[in-house]
Design an enzyme around this catalytic site. Structure first.
Site, short mmCIF file in Angstrom:
data_model
loop_
_atom_site.label_atom_id
_atom_site.label_comp_id
_atom_site.label_asym_id
_atom_site.label_seq_id
_atom_site.Cartn_x
_atom_site.Cartn_y
_atom_site.Cartn_z
N LYS A 78 -38.58 25.15 42.25
CA LYS A 78 -37.11 25.55 42.80
C LYS A 78 -36.67 26.79 42.46
CE LYS A 78 -32.77 23.28 43.07
NZ LYS A 78 -32.01 21.86 42.45
N GLU A 177 -25.13 20.38 45.89
CA GLU A 177 -25.15 19.43 44.84
C GLU A 177 -23.83 19.11 44.17
OE1 GLU A 177 -27.62 21.33 42.19
OE2 GLU A 177 -29.73 21.23 43.42
#
Ligand code: AMP
Length: 644
Positions: A78, A177
């Site tokens: 990521k 998120e």
């Protein structure tokens, strides 16, 4: 068979990834065959034979073999996804595998001469999560919502979407998120807060251990609010400040540190151990395998210190050399304090960038495994001036929120979190295993109830609080939502300490239970999402049961109350006999002792509650004279003391 309505919520994390979905009991994460929800975001490539494809393993298997095969084990992908060679200079020293520039300003991971794109690697993880969901459901699933950090740019978001598509997923949306974390707590789902709360109805009084005082308060307003999400994981720290307007989240600012997290805390323990082992035994810890083992050991110590005040360290260094010592939570907290301070400085920066003050923040949500640490919760609460949201598992919050977003997009009927009332009563286990309700079923939220509790035993310094949900009268017939302990009550005679317990449910249905001993100011609290995992069917069953068992339950509760009272009265009488019994006639003393034995036996054996009630009354009358002498002697002794 396929269910077109099912939309997966995927938290594609730097170190771990999770998948969740919404079913009739609300959002839930899916686990592997070992019951583990987190899948390490790690893949390992083993070279195949000359004509074979390389063999790819992933998750725990890949992670557990990382030390043996570092150049072919890809983790933290990521950190690279959607980035170009110019963006990752700083990351490369942290990665043990080879990364080189790919076509059109991209990056590729080079394993044994074969190039893998970050999208490809991420898609292996996403596909494994999709397969996990398909195994759980028994049919094919295609749709998903995937989360990314709020600071991800378009290229990073697009690359994440591409990875999803490569995994055979139709990516309905890429969401932030922090937005997912807020949704998991129901923030943004409720348009109308139902501010006009009605007071909870009265409750059956319990002897001694509780006295009543209920009030209803305001848990806050859910519209036009600002939400901060504090995400402290293993390797990264992120804070995002968002404004919620008309059900839409807008990111106002973000701040963070891509290399700050639980790994730093582990490293402090490693440094301490390495230094002392060197001082005491002249041994340096160098070998990668030993270092890796020490890392696991340090993490276990850290996690233990989240639960207990101290932890034993023990390392066998061979040749009869043993390193041993105790680390206290205080000592560990002093070591990591600078890191926690830094997270709060970053939070201040994010607030400044959003042109907000701390007071203007309406809600703060904690995400990430490291937010389980007491020091983090304490410092964040001090910073915020109120308890942050911690009721859900901080590892699962993002995936749960993504699933909620998915359910909203997939038009799945699911309204658990949107209830304006508490569907079931909430309370505490009281002496003898009864359920003491503080907030009655169908009370409009937000609401608040407080009640005084006290100790049952002389010198008792701790009280255990078991938070219950349900309609039945006995604790064992209710659902236990969580337990916590209030410690450090100054030793006093039973009945003297005053412990105020507060139940507060805010507009999002999050329950905060706190207990405070008034003399010492000692506090403890727990946060719970009471409706998590509860289906309508269960609510109906629980409500039905409470009606069918009503008479039996009332009798059982009354019996507990009476037996508690018997024990309390006998205790006090025996104490009094010990103190002033010699001042009674021998006959009277003998009679009281016989009465005690008879009452005790009746309490143990008798099913006749009325008879027990009457016996208790008689006992009160027959010990009146003793009580009077006791009071008189206490007054005399007090006067004497005053004269001295
Ligand atoms: P995440 O990246 O959100 O999965 O968080 C992982 C980090 O949380 C790791 O550093 C873990 O060691 C840490 N962690 C998990 N549980 C605890 C705990 N109970 N106490 C302290 N740290 C924890």
């Amino acid at each position: 068979m396929a269910d077109d309505d099912i939309v997966l919520g995927i938290d594609l994390g730097t170190t771990f990834s999770l998948v969740a979905l919404v079913d009739e009991s609300g959002p839930r994460v899916l686990t592997d065959e070992n019951g583990e929800a987190r899948m390490p975001s790690v893949i390992a490539v083993a070279p195949g034979g000359p004509d074979e494809q390389p063999r790819v393993t992933l998750g725990w298997e890949a992670r557990n073999h990382a030390v043996e095969n570092p150049h072919a084990t890809v983790y933290s992908i990521k950190r690279l996804i959607g980035k170009g060679p110019a963006d990752v200079e700083k990351e490369l020293p942290f990665l043990a595998y080879a990364v080189r520039p790919g076509p059109r300003q991209t990056l590729v991971v080079d394993i044994d001469g074969r190039a893998y794109t970050p999208e490809e690697i991420s898609s292996v993880i996403l596909q494994a999560l999709r397969e996990r969901a398909e195994r759980a459901l028994g049919y094919a699933v295609r749709k998903a919502v995937i989360t990314v950090p709020a600071y991800f740019d378009d290229a990073q978001r697009q690359a994440t979407r591409t990875a999803g598509e490569a995994a055979g997923l139709e990516v309905l949306r890429i969401i932030n998120e922090p937005t997912a974390a807020a949704l998991a707590y129901g923030i943004g789902l409720r348009q109308d807060t139902g501010k006009a709360a009605t007071p909870p109805r009265g409750h059956s009084p319990l002897p001694m251990m509780r006295c009543s005082d209920q009030e209803v308060g305001d848990g806050g307003d859910a519209t036009g609010e600002t939400v901060a999400v504090y995400d402290l994981g293993g390797g990264t720290f992120d804070v995002s400040i968002m404004r919620l307007e008309g059900g839409v989240f807008q990111v106002l600012s973000t701040a963070g540190d891509t290399h700050l997290g639980g790994d730093d805390f582990d490293r402090e323990i490693i440094k301490l151990v390495a230094r002392e082992v060197h001082e005491q035994f002249g041994v340096s810890i160098e070998a990668p395998a030993t270092k890796q083992a020490l890392r696991g050991f340090a993490e276990a110590v850290k996690v233990r210190l989240s639960q207990t005040e101290s932890a034993e360290l023990e390392l066998d260094l061979g040749n009869d050399r043993k390193y041993r010592r105790t680390v206290t939570r205080d000592e560990f907290e002093r070591l990591i304090d600078p890191f926690v301070t830094r997270t709060l400085e970053l939070m201040d920066r994010a607030l400044r960038d959003a042109h907000l003050t701390r007071d203007e923040l309406s809600r703060l949500v904690l995400v990430g495994g490291s937010t389980r640490m007491p020091i983090v919760r304490r410092r964040v609460e001090e910073f915020f001036g109120r308890p942050p949201y911690t009721g859900l598992d901080p590892d699962q919050v993002v995936a749960l929120g993504a699933a909620i977003q998915g359910a909203m997009l997939g038009n799945r009927r699911w309204d658990m979190l949107l209830l304006d009332v508490t569907p079931l009563s909430l309370g505490l286990e009281t002496m003898g295993g009864a359920m003491g309700k503080l907030i009655m079923r169908n009370t409009t939220i937000p609401c608040r109830a407080t009640e005084m509790f006290t100790t049952f035993i002389d010198g008792q310094t701790a009280i255990k609080l078991n938070v219950l949900q349900g309609e039945r009268e006995l604790a064992r017939d209710c659902r236990s939502l969580g337990e916590f302990e209030l410690r450090g009550i100054p030793p006093m005679p039973s009945g003297m300490p005053k412990v105020e317990v507060e139940f507060m449910i805010d507009a999002n249905g999050i329950l905060n239970v706190s207990a405070k001993e008034q003399r010492s100011g000692k506090r403890a609290s727990i946060q719970i999402v009471p409706n998590h995992g509860l289906t309508r069917g269960e609510i109906d069953r629980i409500t039905r049961d409470s009606i069918s068992f009503a008479q039996q339950d009332i009798d059982a509760h009354r019996r507990i109350d009476l037996v508690n009272q018997v024990e309390f009265d006998i205790n006090k009488t025996e104490q009094m006999l010990g103190k002033v019994g010699t001042l009674l006639e021998a006959d009277e003393r003998r009679r009281i002792e016989t009465d005690i034995a008879a009452l005790r036996q009746l309490a143990q054996e008798s099913g006749d509650l009325d008879a027990l009630h009457q016996a208790l009354d008689r006992f009160g009358r027959s010990t009146l004279h003793l009580a009077e002498i006791g009071i008189r002697e206490a007054l005399i002794s007090e006067q004497k003391k005053a004269m001295e």
